[in-house]
Structures are given as structure tokens and as C-alpha cells.
Design a protein around this motif. Structure first.
Motif, short mmCIF file in Angstrom:
data_model
loop_
_atom_site.label_atom_id
_atom_site.label_comp_id
_atom_site.label_asym_id
_atom_site.label_seq_id
_atom_site.Cartn_x
_atom_site.Cartn_y
_atom_site.Cartn_z
N TRP A 1 24.10 -6.99 8.95
CA TRP A 1 23.59 -8.09 8.13
C TRP A 1 23.16 -9.26 9.00
O TRP A 1 22.11 -9.88 8.75
CB TRP A 1 24.65 -8.56 7.14
CG TRP A 1 24.22 -9.79 6.41
CD1 TRP A 1 23.42 -9.84 5.30
CD2 TRP A 1 24.50 -11.15 6.76
NE1 TRP A 1 23.20 -11.15 4.93
CE2 TRP A 1 23.85 -11.97 5.82
CE3 TRP A 1 25.25 -11.74 7.77
CZ2 TRP A 1 23.93 -13.36 5.86
CZ3 TRP A 1 25.33 -13.12 7.82
CH2 TRP A 1 24.68 -13.92 6.88
N GLU B 1 19.77 -8.42 10.47
CA GLU B 1 18.72 -8.39 9.45
C GLU B 1 18.43 -9.78 8.90
O GLU B 1 17.26 -10.13 8.65
CB GLU B 1 19.15 -7.46 8.31
CG GLU B 1 19.22 -5.99 8.72
CD GLU B 1 19.99 -5.14 7.74
OE1 GLU B 1 20.43 -5.70 6.69
OE2 GLU B 1 20.17 -3.94 8.01
N ASP C 1 16.27 -11.70 11.29
CA ASP C 1 14.88 -11.24 11.18
C ASP C 1 14.20 -11.85 9.96
O ASP C 1 13.04 -12.28 10.04
CB ASP C 1 14.83 -9.71 11.08
CG ASP C 1 15.18 -9.03 12.40
OD1 ASP C 1 15.14 -9.71 13.45
OD2 ASP C 1 15.49 -7.82 12.36
N ARG C 2 14.92 -11.90 8.83
CA ARG C 2 14.34 -12.49 7.61
C ARG C 2 14.02 -13.97 7.82
O ARG C 2 12.95 -14.46 7.40
CB ARG C 2 15.30 -12.31 6.43
CG ARG C 2 15.33 -10.92 5.84
CD ARG C 2 16.11 -10.90 4.54
NE ARG C 2 17.55 -11.04 4.77
CZ ARG C 2 18.38 -10.02 4.94
NH1 ARG C 2 17.92 -8.79 4.92
NH2 ARG C 2 19.68 -10.23 5.12
#
Length: 319
Positions: free
Chosen positions: A306, A309, A312-313
Motif C-alpha cells: 500500500w 502504491e 505512486d498515486r
């Protein structure tokens, strides 16, 4: 009490009789130690030690506290004494009136929490009214003024990210710091439009002291002159946002409403630059991954996935 603290206590309070000392509270900053000192007459003081021997943080904090105390409308603790040149530099401050915000927060219902956050918003807006001609890192100063290592807001922001990297205890996501710095550099044009205001730098609930509706701040060592939008977003992130759950928008609105009440609006460019500050704040998770893992009911691999990710978001949102 360790020898470094003992020596600093003797130096800072040579004529006082100390009844008790205790660690002031939990901290993830291993470069500092703060001791609560209770004297036999009942008076209380706080002694911050720069365990890494770098007195520049002590100089900065003393300068900002004295400047805010003389020129601002936001409460700060009184400085008792300091010595930034010792092997273990220190700063001694008097106890501020009031309670740290987390104490009333823990027992407050939803409406009371909204009221508390409006106090935070108003206090930040009051602090941010102190404007400067240029952005910069505070390197010295006193009640008469602050001495800045002036530079572009982008460069100052990168410097603060490097400070975050130096404090980090986890190397698992070291590459996140480089990626965020790259994204900041790529958005130089947007960042350079930011106003230059005095920022607290760490408006977490333990650093907010509330007394009869008057909210002030302790722990000014991360203060700098920069974009008030960053300070406001950081307050939201530290006081409202959960690590993986959606934020209570009523609480976010209360924080913003308090700011608007004092400043007649949110900081210029807040929504435009907020995605940049969201990516920077996620470095707190990246840099202190193991600490966050202690508070999560999930495996290290799940939280790591998480964390990656989510970074990255957040980077995608500003590119």
C-alpha cells in the motif's frame, strides 16, 4: 536520566532545585530528547536536547520563539535559556498555559472536535499573517527579526525534504525521497507562485496548546518561511487524516472554516499546490515504515504494497 541530560540540567538551571524529571512524551525524532523538569517550588520547564550535537535546530527554535513572542499574535513558550555550542546543545523553555490538544480531543464528541479544529485553523491563519519578502530557512534571529538563508520556495522545500530523509529510520523506501524531490523540481513554476509566510512546520496535536479558547504552539524547530498552504495541509494530515481510511470531511471543513474566519479565505493556491504537499507528507510513512507497522493490523508486505502504491498515486496526481 542520562549523563547528557544531567549535564545540561546543571548548566541550564544552576540555582534551581529539581524535584523530578521525566521524558516529556513519545517522539519519533531520535535526534532530540525533551525532558520535563519539575522544580521543588512546583514550577515546570522543558529542556530539549539536540542529541546529534547540531545546534542549528536550537538556534532556529529560539529565534522563532522570541520573534513570534514579540511580534505575533500566536502564543509561544517563553525561552528560559539555551546553549547551541555545547557538545549536546539545549533549549530550556517555560511551560505554556493550557493543555495539549490531544487531551480534550480524546474525550470530545464530533461537535467539540470541530470546535477544536476551528481553533487550530484560526491560529495557523494568524501565524501565517506574518509575511516576508522571500522564502527561506531560519538560521538565526531574535525578537527584532529573523535571519534567513533565503532562496526559491522550491529549493527551500527540497531542503526540508532532505531534513525528513535525515530523520527517517527506514531505508526500505529511500527511493521515495528522490522521486518526490524530482516531482517538486518539475513543479517549480507552480511552487514559485506561493506566498512567503512564517510556518510552524509541525502543527501536530501534541504541539498545539489550548487555554481558554486561545491556541498556541510549542516545538518550533521546523519553522521556516514558505507556503502557508503547506502548513495548513500538514495540520490536516497530522490531526485528521488516518493512514488508510477516508478523512471525516466535517472535520476538514471545520479546520478550513477556522482558517477562513481569520484570513478571509484559504491560502492562495491551496488547492493547486496541495497535491505536491500530499506526496511530501507520505514520506512520513515511507521514512518511518516500521513505526507505522506497529499500529497496523496487517502484515509488513501488505502495508509495504500500500505504501508503494499510494506514493505512486500521489505522484501521478501532480504530474
Amino acid at each position: 536520566m542520562d549523563s547528557a541530560a544531567d549535564a545540561a540540567l546543571r548548566d541550564a538551571f544552576p540555582d534551581r532545585t529539581i524535584e523530578e524529571t521525566a521524558v516529556a512524551g513519545p517522539s519519533w525524532n531520535e535526534k532530540n530528547e525533551t525532558v520535563k523538569v519539575t522544580f521543588t517550588d512546583g514550577e515546570v520547564a522543558y529542556l530539549k536536547l539536540a542529541l546529534d550535537g547540531k545546534g542549528r535546530r536550537i538556534v532556529r527554535e529560539r529565534a522563532v520563539i522570541e520573534y513570534v513572542g514579540a511580534n505575533g499574535d500566536v502564543r509561544a513558550p517563553d525561552v528560559i535559556t539555551s546553549d547551541a555550542d555545547r557538545e549536546i546543545p539545549y533549549l530550556a523553555t517555560a511551560r505554556m498555559a493550557g493543555l495539549p490538544l490531544w487531551k480534550p480531543w480524546d474525550e470530545a464528541d464530533a461537535a467539540e472536535r470541530e470546535r477544536l479544529l476551528r481553533h487550530v485553523g484560526r491560529a495557523l491563519a494568524t501565524l501565517h499573517a506574518e509575511r516576508f519578502e522571500a522564502h527561506g530557512r531560519v538560521v538565526d534571529g531574535d525578537a527584532d527579526g529573523l535571519e534567513l538563508d533565503a532562496g526559491s520556495w522550491t529549493d527551500v522545500l527540497v531542503d526540508t525534504i532532505e531534513e525528513m530523509r535525515a530523520l527517517a529510520i527506514s531505508e526500505r523506501f529511500e527511493h521515495h525521497f528522490d522521486a518526490v524531490i524530482e516531482a517538486v523540481e518539475e513543479n517549480r513554476e507552480v511552487l514559485e507562485e506561493a506566498p512567503a509566510a512564517l510556518l510552524h512546520g509541525d502543527p501536530a496535536a501534541p504541539n498545539c496548546m489550548l487555554a481558554d479558547g486561545d491556541l498556541g504552539f510549542v516545538d518550533w524547530e521546523r519553522s521556516h518561511v514558505g507556503d502557508p498552504a503547506r502548513d495548513l495541509y500538514r495540520a490536516r494530515n497530522q490531526q485528521i487524516d488516518a493512514i488508510r481510511e477516508a478523512s471525516d470531511e466535517r472535520l476538514v471543513a471545520a479546520l478550513h472554516d477556522g482558517y477562513r474566519e481569520q484570513a478571509d479565505g484559504l491560502p492562495d493556491g491551496y488547492h493547486e499546490r496541495r497535491p505536491i504537499y500530499r506526496a511530501i507528507r507520505h514520506l512520513a510513512v515511507s521514512g518511518f515504515f516500521e513505526n507505522y507497522l506497529d499500529y497496523r493490523e496487517e502484515s509488513a508486505d501488505e502495508l509495504a504494497a500500500w505504501t508503494s502504491e499510494e506514493m505512486d498515486r500521489r505522484l501521478d496526481a501532480i504530474r
